[in-house]
Design a protein around this motif. Structure first.
Motif, PDB file in Angstrom:
ATOM      1  N   UNK A 173       0.653  -1.233  -0.069  1.00 38.17           N
ATOM      2  CA  UNK A 173       0.029  -0.122  -0.035  1.00 38.17           C
ATOM      3  C   UNK A 173       0.964   1.368  -0.024  1.00 38.17           C
ATOM      4  N   UNK A 174       1.912   1.300   0.877  1.00 35.99           N
ATOM      5  CA  UNK A 174       3.094   2.322   0.814  1.00 35.99           C
ATOM      6  C   UNK A 174       3.670   2.579  -0.621  1.00 35.99           C
ATOM      7  N   UNK A 175       4.026   1.343  -1.163  1.00 35.31           N
ATOM      8  CA  UNK A 175       4.726   1.429  -2.764  1.00 35.31           C
ATOM      9  C   UNK A 175       3.598   1.985  -3.742  1.00 35.31           C
ATOM     10  N   UNK A 176       2.407   1.539  -3.500  1.00 34.76           N
ATOM     11  CA  UNK A 176       1.486   2.051  -4.420  1.00 34.76           C
ATOM     12  C   UNK A 176       1.159   3.630  -4.384  1.00 34.76           C
ATOM     13  N   UNK A 177       1.263   4.249  -3.208  1.00 37.86           N
ATOM     14  CA  UNK A 177       0.897   5.517  -3.172  1.00 37.86           C
ATOM     15  C   UNK A 177       2.182   6.275  -3.600  1.00 37.86           C
ATOM     16  N   UNK A 178       3.426   5.592  -3.315  1.00 32.77           N
ATOM     17  CA  UNK A 178       4.732   6.533  -3.698  1.00 32.77           C
ATOM     18  C   UNK A 178       4.608   6.289  -5.321  1.00 32.77           C
ATOM     19  N   UNK A 179       4.317   5.009  -6.090  1.00 36.58           N
ATOM     20  CA  UNK A 179       4.762   5.137  -7.280  1.00 36.58           C
ATOM     21  C   UNK A 179       3.206   5.661  -8.391  1.00 36.58           C
ATOM     22  N   UNK A 180       2.087   5.486  -7.676  1.00 38.59           N
ATOM     23  CA  UNK A 180       1.121   5.577  -8.602  1.00 38.59           C
ATOM     24  C   UNK A 180       0.080   6.655  -8.153  1.00 38.59           C
ATOM     25  N   UNK A 181       0.626   7.417  -6.853  1.00 35.71           N
ATOM     26  CA  UNK A 181      -0.402   8.546  -6.514  1.00 35.71           C
ATOM     27  C   UNK A 181      -1.080   8.437  -5.336  1.00 35.71           C
ATOM     28  N   UNK A 182      -1.110   9.421  -4.383  1.00 42.23           N
ATOM     29  CA  UNK A 182      -1.904   9.298  -3.242  1.00 42.23           C
ATOM     30  C   UNK A 182      -3.202   9.700  -3.220  1.00 42.23           C
ATOM     31  N   UNK A 183      -3.725  10.429  -4.266  1.00 43.36           N
ATOM     32  CA  UNK A 183      -4.823  11.221  -4.683  1.00 43.36           C
ATOM     33  C   UNK A 183      -6.099  10.070  -4.862  1.00 43.36           C
ATOM     34  N   UNK A 184      -5.674   9.205  -5.470  1.00 46.05           N
ATOM     35  CA  UNK A 184      -6.863   8.003  -5.650  1.00 46.05           C
ATOM     36  C   UNK A 184      -6.239   6.664  -5.199  1.00 46.05           C
ATOM     37  N   UNK A 185      -6.454   6.650  -3.772  1.00 47.78           N
ATOM     38  CA  UNK A 185      -5.457   5.226  -3.320  1.00 47.78           C
ATOM     39  C   UNK A 185      -6.130   3.914  -3.746  1.00 47.78           C
ATOM     40  N   UNK A 186      -7.670   3.927  -3.961  1.00 42.08           N
ATOM     41  CA  UNK A 186      -8.079   2.701  -4.557  1.00 42.08           C
ATOM     42  C   UNK A 186      -7.881   2.433  -5.817  1.00 42.08           C
TER      43      UNK A 186
END
Length: 208
Positions: A53-66
């Motif tokens: 989940x941390x990697x997802x936000x870092x690489x693909x953005x925090x604005x739309x976490x889902x």
């Protein structure tokens, strides 16, 4: 040093899968035309040890976490299949060392990876016979220290050594009540440890 059980981290400890992971993610991202970034092994190494989940936000953005997690999950699923077929780069004399250690110790794996990742590693290299169990973040969304403690409790382990390569591994080991062996050949740093390993296959010498 004497210890009854040894618990291993995965990335930077047992193997380096970063090149294979990068290739797998780049293939998976072809299904997401809005994602233009592509990854190198160095990019993957920079986040090894972090939860998905941390990697997802870092690489693909925090604005739309889902949405970021949807992309991350697709990458992880494709990665598991890729690693099952192709594997990664094992560290020094890995199987021989595991075989030697398993004669006197119970061996386990605790990682922050997605479900299926440890299984792909064990199946590709036929290493499952050396391990008594494993657990990861993807199985229960618990932090590594909690999962080390969980596997210790489930297996009645009172004397454990955790082997890892990052500060997070260090902190998690001591949180769980285990000692820590720092794999200095891996991806990270640690500010304290009971053993420092310059090679994976040196571990048995510290335990004799």
């Amino acid at each position: 040093m004497q210890t009854e059980s040894i618990i291993f981290d995965m990335d930077g400890t047992l193997w380096d899968s970063s090149e294979s992971v990068a290739k797998a993610w780049n293939e998976a991202l072809d299904s997401f035309p809005e994602v233009t970034v592509r990854f190198t092994a160095a990019d993957i190494q920079s986040v090894m040890g972090q939860t998905m989940d941390v990697i997802a936000d870092k690489f693909f953005g925090k604005d739309d976490h889902s949405r970021s997690m949807e992309i991350m999950t697709a990458c992880g699923d494709h990665e598991n299949g890729y690693l099952l077929r192709h594997g990664g780069r094992l560290y020094d004399n890995l199987e021989q060392t595991l075989a030697k250690l398993s004669d006197k110790h119970r061996l386990f794996i605790v990682s922050n990876c997605q479900s299926g990742y440890i299984e792909a590693f064990l199946e590709h290299y036929k290493l499952g016979k050396y391990f008594k169990g494993h657990i990861c973040w993807g199985d229960n969304m618990l932090q590594k220290g909690e999962n080390i403690r969980l596997i210790m409790d489930k297996n009645n382990i009172t004397d454990a050594l955790y082997v890892g390569d990052t500060q997070g591994d260090c902190d998690s080991a001591y949180y769980a009540g285990a000692r820590f062996a720092y794999a200095s050949y891996g991806f990270g740093r640690a500010d304290r440890f009971d053993i420092m390993l310059e090679r994976f296959d040196s571990l048995p010498y510290f335990l004799e």
